[in-house]
Design a protein around this motif. Structure first.
Motif, PDB file in Angstrom:
ATOM      1  N   LEU A 262      54.776  44.374  45.804  1.00  0.00           N
ATOM      2  CA  LEU A 262      53.654  44.189  45.209  1.00  0.00           C
ATOM      3  C   LEU A 262      52.942  43.792  46.281  1.00  0.00           C
ATOM      4  N   PRO A 263      52.707  42.871  46.791  1.00  0.00           N
ATOM      5  CA  PRO A 263      51.794  42.022  47.428  1.00  0.00           C
ATOM      6  C   PRO A 263      51.325  43.320  48.560  1.00  0.00           C
ATOM      7  N   SER A 264      52.193  43.915  49.351  1.00  0.00           N
ATOM      8  CA  SER A 264      51.715  44.833  49.966  1.00  0.00           C
ATOM      9  C   SER A 264      51.475  45.866  49.716  1.00  0.00           C
ATOM     10  N   LEU A 265      51.476  46.509  48.858  1.00  0.00           N
ATOM     11  CA  LEU A 265      50.613  48.189  48.120  1.00  0.00           C
ATOM     12  C   LEU A 265      49.233  47.209  47.561  1.00  0.00           C
ATOM     13  N   PHE A 266      49.240  45.644  47.336  1.00  0.00           N
ATOM     14  CA  PHE A 266      47.875  45.460  46.347  1.00  0.00           C
ATOM     15  C   PHE A 266      47.650  45.401  47.887  1.00  0.00           C
ATOM     16  N   GLN A 267      47.705  45.036  49.249  1.00  0.00           N
ATOM     17  CA  GLN A 267      46.302  45.109  50.121  1.00  0.00           C
ATOM     18  C   GLN A 267      46.529  45.861  51.089  1.00  0.00           C
ATOM     19  N   LYS A 268      47.344  46.829  50.095  1.00  0.00           N
ATOM     20  CA  LYS A 268      46.917  48.263  50.911  1.00  0.00           C
ATOM     21  C   LYS A 268      45.548  49.576  50.419  1.00  0.00           C
ATOM     22  N   LEU A 269      45.833  48.756  49.217  1.00  0.00           N
ATOM     23  CA  LEU A 269      44.832  48.816  47.859  1.00  0.00           C
ATOM     24  C   LEU A 269      42.775  48.592  48.727  1.00  0.00           C
TER      25      LEU A 269
ATOM     26  N   LEU B 265      47.947  33.536  25.194  1.00  0.00           N
ATOM     27  CA  LEU B 265      46.704  33.023  26.774  1.00  0.00           C
ATOM     28  C   LEU B 265      45.548  34.135  26.302  1.00  0.00           C
ATOM     29  N   SER B 266      45.900  34.733  26.675  1.00  0.00           N
ATOM     30  CA  SER B 266      44.268  35.594  26.222  1.00  0.00           C
ATOM     31  C   SER B 266      43.040  35.850  26.270  1.00  0.00           C
ATOM     32  N   TYR B 267      43.209  34.715  24.903  1.00  0.00           N
ATOM     33  CA  TYR B 267      42.313  34.377  24.413  1.00  0.00           C
ATOM     34  C   TYR B 267      40.834  33.297  25.342  1.00  0.00           C
ATOM     35  N   LEU B 268      41.139  32.907  25.858  1.00  0.00           N
ATOM     36  CA  LEU B 268      40.656  32.066  27.032  1.00  0.00           C
ATOM     37  C   LEU B 268      40.771  32.870  27.803  1.00  0.00           C
ATOM     38  N   ARG B 269      40.026  34.129  28.425  1.00  0.00           N
ATOM     39  CA  ARG B 269      39.845  34.951  29.086  1.00  0.00           C
ATOM     40  C   ARG B 269      38.723  35.082  29.820  1.00  0.00           C
ATOM     41  N   THR B 270      37.934  34.894  31.209  1.00  0.00           N
ATOM     42  CA  THR B 270      36.353  34.366  31.439  1.00  0.00           C
ATOM     43  C   THR B 270      36.915  35.688  32.425  1.00  0.00           C
ATOM     44  N   ASP B 271      35.468  35.166  33.235  1.00  0.00           N
ATOM     45  CA  ASP B 271      35.275  36.352  34.933  1.00  0.00           C
ATOM     46  C   ASP B 271      36.327  35.965  35.945  1.00  0.00           C
ATOM     47  N   MET B 272      36.372  34.696  35.370  1.00  0.00           N
ATOM     48  CA  MET B 272      37.728  33.721  36.885  1.00  0.00           C
ATOM     49  C   MET B 272      38.904  33.824  35.956  1.00  0.00           C
ATOM     50  N   PHE B 273      38.770  34.305  34.690  1.00  0.00           N
ATOM     51  CA  PHE B 273      40.263  33.845  33.959  1.00  0.00           C
ATOM     52  C   PHE B 273      40.712  35.232  33.781  1.00  0.00           C
ATOM     53  N   HIS B 274      41.779  36.542  34.281  1.00  0.00           N
ATOM     54  CA  HIS B 274      42.401  37.265  33.981  1.00  0.00           C
ATOM     55  C   HIS B 274      43.406  36.999  33.127  1.00  0.00           C
ATOM     56  N   PHE B 275      43.904  38.465  32.870  1.00  0.00           N
ATOM     57  CA  PHE B 275      44.855  38.867  32.620  1.00  0.00           C
ATOM     58  C   PHE B 275      45.061  40.136  32.454  1.00  0.00           C
ATOM     59  N   VAL B 276      46.966  40.677  33.191  1.00  0.00           N
ATOM     60  CA  VAL B 276      47.252  42.176  32.727  1.00  0.00           C
ATOM     61  C   VAL B 276      48.192  41.991  32.208  1.00  0.00           C
ATOM     62  N   PHE B 277      48.248  43.555  31.932  1.00  0.00           N
ATOM     63  CA  PHE B 277      49.244  43.889  31.019  1.00  0.00           C
ATOM     64  C   PHE B 277      50.009  44.786  32.090  1.00  0.00           C
TER      65      PHE B 277
ATOM     66  N   ASN C  37      41.605  45.523  37.275  1.00  0.00           N
ATOM     67  CA  ASN C  37      41.400  44.098  36.330  1.00  0.00           C
ATOM     68  C   ASN C  37      40.325  43.257  37.519  1.00  0.00           C
ATOM     69  N   LEU C  38      40.661  42.569  38.970  1.00  0.00           N
ATOM     70  CA  LEU C  38      40.027  42.310  39.848  1.00  0.00           C
ATOM     71  C   LEU C  38      38.605  42.522  39.684  1.00  0.00           C
ATOM     72  N   PHE C  39      38.529  43.833  40.553  1.00  0.00           N
ATOM     73  CA  PHE C  39      37.015  44.721  40.954  1.00  0.00           C
ATOM     74  C   PHE C  39      36.385  45.703  40.161  1.00  0.00           C
ATOM     75  N   PHE C  40      36.987  45.989  39.781  1.00  0.00           N
ATOM     76  CA  PHE C  40      36.241  46.815  38.607  1.00  0.00           C
ATOM     77  C   PHE C  40      36.105  47.146  37.367  1.00  0.00           C
ATOM     78  N   SER C  41      36.286  45.690  37.208  1.00  0.00           N
ATOM     79  CA  SER C  41      36.191  44.704  35.497  1.00  0.00           C
ATOM     80  C   SER C  41      34.528  44.711  35.269  1.00  0.00           C
ATOM     81  N   SER C  42      33.757  45.004  34.420  1.00  0.00           N
ATOM     82  CA  SER C  42      32.808  44.712  34.105  1.00  0.00           C
ATOM     83  C   SER C  42      32.228  43.047  33.947  1.00  0.00           C
ATOM     84  N   SER C  43      32.746  42.692  33.581  1.00  0.00           N
ATOM     85  CA  SER C  43      32.776  41.281  33.389  1.00  0.00           C
ATOM     86  C   SER C  43      32.591  40.353  34.519  1.00  0.00           C
TER      87      SER C  43
END
Length: 511
Positions: free
Chosen positions: A151-158, A212-224, A258-264
């Protein structure tokens, strides 16, 4: 708070606050579990019924290494697919329990490589602005995948393929097989992070993530992770809770989006208080208790006979003293600077252990270095000189340290070295303080000392820096002595080394 799930929820709130206060993006990724999927393929239904015991398929690792029937659909599209390939990617890399999580020991093979405790992330840029730390268990580590398919290598590739992110981030794989989540949480709270870094905790129980997902902020993310596309990719799961490289690629894309294309995402969120102070203190006290108990109950030293033998050797050196300190020296060669460090440390403690680096990669042999330190400190009554073995400052625990003269720009990771010292060695000898010399010259040694100051206090070992001494306005260093020897200027070292070292040097030069 007695319920482990509720404790983890409280602790994850503590972690979120910890990172938000430091202007660090924090992401929680739910784990891979076939039981969480609404529908299943025929193979997935079969995998849910597999039992790893004497009445089922037997040992899980042995079963996976045998390349069971569903592996054809999982891996056969890879040109390197073979029995040798499966055996390589499913061979467990040794790791050792510490209070800061399981630390991977270094490992080299064709497809699986670990250095400085980290699984290799393919494509890391040499120059980057910030770090992305991905923490978790076997799915993060990438069990059942080669280096480029984690997962980290594939994320680095993106990231590397993105025009606007290229060379912005370097992704680090902090995964280790077998970590319970509260140990991962302990690791998170001890990370050295900078503003605008990103930290990802992968593999959290789905129910906890939902709560925990109700605590979502611009810098606290959740991925399902959404595996609804899995039928178009044939099969993704190689057992009930782990996916192949295809599954990791799917999660990497969802994490990236989620990290780089989220509108929030505007990175302007202000830290918010998730917990009352009383609950925070109680959660952290329980975390400290559980991580310590976990290490004691799950110690796997039986798999590391050399370390166990070394610890048994140290047990014979125990002393009855109220305060015990330690110094680790290479002494290549033993200088008046080393003598000053040891004298100062010994004057502050009832007893002092001086470990001499045993790795034989220095200008002077270990035998000569040990003899110089032993003879050069024999007049200090409360000092014992000890060999360091393979688990203190060695190529096993901190290989980058030994390339410091050739590569001063290398990024050192001393976490494995510090974890082993803090968890296993210090308690045996009742060491409460480790002394180091001030390091204004060597970048690598300076990094090592800085990480020591960050890590060892989490084990109850204080780190104290002793100021260097000068000779004729020059800092006394072993490297300066070696330069004089190699330049045939032995006469210039008399003010830099004690008599014992001078005798050793003269005997070498004159032979």
């Amino acid at each position: 708070m007695n319920d482990q799930r509720e404790l983890n929820i409280s602790l994850l709130k503590v972690v979120a606050e910890f990172f938000l206060k430091r202007n660090v993006n924090f992401v929680i990724v739910a784990g891979h579990d076939l039981n969480n999927l609404e529908s299943h393929t025929e193979t997935e239904s079969w995998l849910k019924k597999i039992r790893f015991n004497q009445d089922g398929v037997g040992d899980r690792i042995a079963w996976l290494k045998s390349a069971p029937k569903h592996f054809e659909a999982l891996y056969s599209d890879l040109p390197q697919y073979s029995k040798e390939y499966i055996n390589n990617i499913f061979t467990p890399v040794p790791n050792i329990n510490t209070r800061r999580g399981r630390a991977n020991l270094d490992h080299k093979s064709r497809y699986v490589n670990v250095s400085n405790g980290y699984r290799h992330t393919v494509g890391q840029p040499e120059v980057y602005d910030n770090s992305i730390f991905i923490v978790g268990g076997s799915s993060t580590y990438g069990f059942g995948c080669e280096d480029k398919h984690t997962l980290p290598s594939l994320f680095q590739k993106l990231i590397n393929e993105s025009k606007f992110l290229r060379n912005t981030y370097s992704v680090f794989n902090l995964g280790a097989r077998g970590n319970p989540k509260f140990v991962d949480i302990y690791k998170l709270l001890n990370l050295n992070v900078l503003p605008n870094d990103i930290v990802v905790l992968q593999g959290v129980d789905l129910d906890i993530v939902k709560k925990l997902s109700y605590l979502r902020t611009d810098m606290f993310h959740f991925v399902f992770p959404n595996f609804s596309e899995r039928n178009n990719m044939e099969e993704l799961f190689f057992d009930n809770g782990h996916v192949t490289y295809k599954g990791h690629a799917l999660v990497a894309k969802q994490l990236f989006k989620n990290l780089f294309f989220s509108s929030s995402n505007n990175k302007q969120s202000k830290p918010i208080r998730f917990l009352a102070e009383e609950e925070r203190v109680r959660a952290l006290c329980l975390l400290d208790k559980f991580t310590h108990e976990f290490t004691l109950l799950h110690s796997n030293l039986d798999f590391y006979p050399e370390l166990q033998h070394y610890l048994d050797e140290l047990k014979l050196l125990r002393v009855t003293a109220e305060s015990v300190g330690a110094v680790v020296v290479n002494s290549n060669p033993f200088t008046l600077g080393h003598r000053h460090l040891i004298e100062c440390a010994a004057s502050k403690m009832d007893y002092l252990f001086v470990f001499v680096v045993e790795e034989d990669l220095s200008y002077f042999s270990f035998k000569n270095r040990l003899a110089m330190v032993q003879e050069g400190t024999k007049d200090i009554a409360n000092v014992t000189v000890v060999r360091s073995g393979k688990y203190i400052m060695s190529t096993t625990t901190c290989p980058s340290y030994f390339s410091r003269e050739e590569k001063q720009t290398v990024e050192l990771d001393a976490s494995t070295d510090m974890d082993i010292f803090g968890e296993y060695i210090a308690p045996i000898l009742n060491i409460s303080v480790r002394y180091v010399g001030e390091e204004p010259l060597c970048n690598i040694t300076n990094q090592h000392n800085q990480q020591m100051r960050n890590i060892l206090p989490t084990y109850g070992v204080r780190v104290e820096v002793i100021k260097r001494i000068l000779s004729k306005n020059n800092i006394i260093s072993a490297s300066l002595v070696r330069n004089y020897i190699q330049g045939s200027a032995v006469d210039r070292i008399e003010d830099l080394v004690p008599p014992v070292t001078l005798r050793h040097i003269n005997s070498i030069v004159n032979t």
